[in-house]
Design a protein around this motif. Structure first.
Motif: not given
Length: 154
Positions: A47, A99, A103
């Motif tokens: 994370d 994620r 991104s």
């Protein structure tokens, strides 16, 4: 069980006191592998670490776990509690990949779970088919191949 007791350096009665059946022993081994796999993912900081670094750490740690605990995944998944724990870990890998999509490191036009499954397949390949390649170099190759296969081209 006799062979396991011998390898562990204990007598069979000690082993049977702790694990009355072969299934009890297998369950304990599967639990230990899943615990190590969860730690491997946690230590990758999925994370917070930069995406490519988190992927590399995850792969390096997980290759080591897979080699330390070479169990038959089909047997592990036959137990519903282990299957549920495995699914939780797989979902966490999916969260890491998501994620990467958010991104911009991973393409957003890929089918659902495609990139996650590519990463897991590469990980399994390195763990079980290239055992002479240490975890670090395995992670170098897998991270590069994964980003090349699923990443946005510059």
């Amino acid at each position: 069980m006799s062979e396991i007791a011998r390898e562990a350096g204990v007598d069979r009665s000690t082993l049977y006191r702790r694990f009355p059946t072969r299934e009890d022993l297998l369950s304990a081994v599967h639990q230990a592998k899943l615990d190590d796999a969860a730690r491997a993912l946690d230590e990758a900081r999925p994370d917070t670490a930069p995406f490519a670094i988190a992927v590399h750490r995850f792969v390096e740690n997980t290759v080591a776990v897979g080699r330390r605990w070479p169990v038959d995944l089909r047997v592990l998944l036959a137990d519903s509690s282990h299957r549920n724990r495995h699914e939780e870990l797989t979902n966490r890998v999916g969260d890491l990949v998501d994620r990467g999509v958010r991104s911009g490191a991973i393409r957003s036009d890929l089918p659902t779970n495609w990139a996650r499954d590519v990463l897991i397949t590469l990980l399994n390949l390195a763990t079980h088919n290239y055992e002479d390649l240490p975890p670090g170099p395995s992670a170098d190759l897998i991270t590069d191949a994964f980003i090349q296969a699923t990443g946005n081209k510059p």
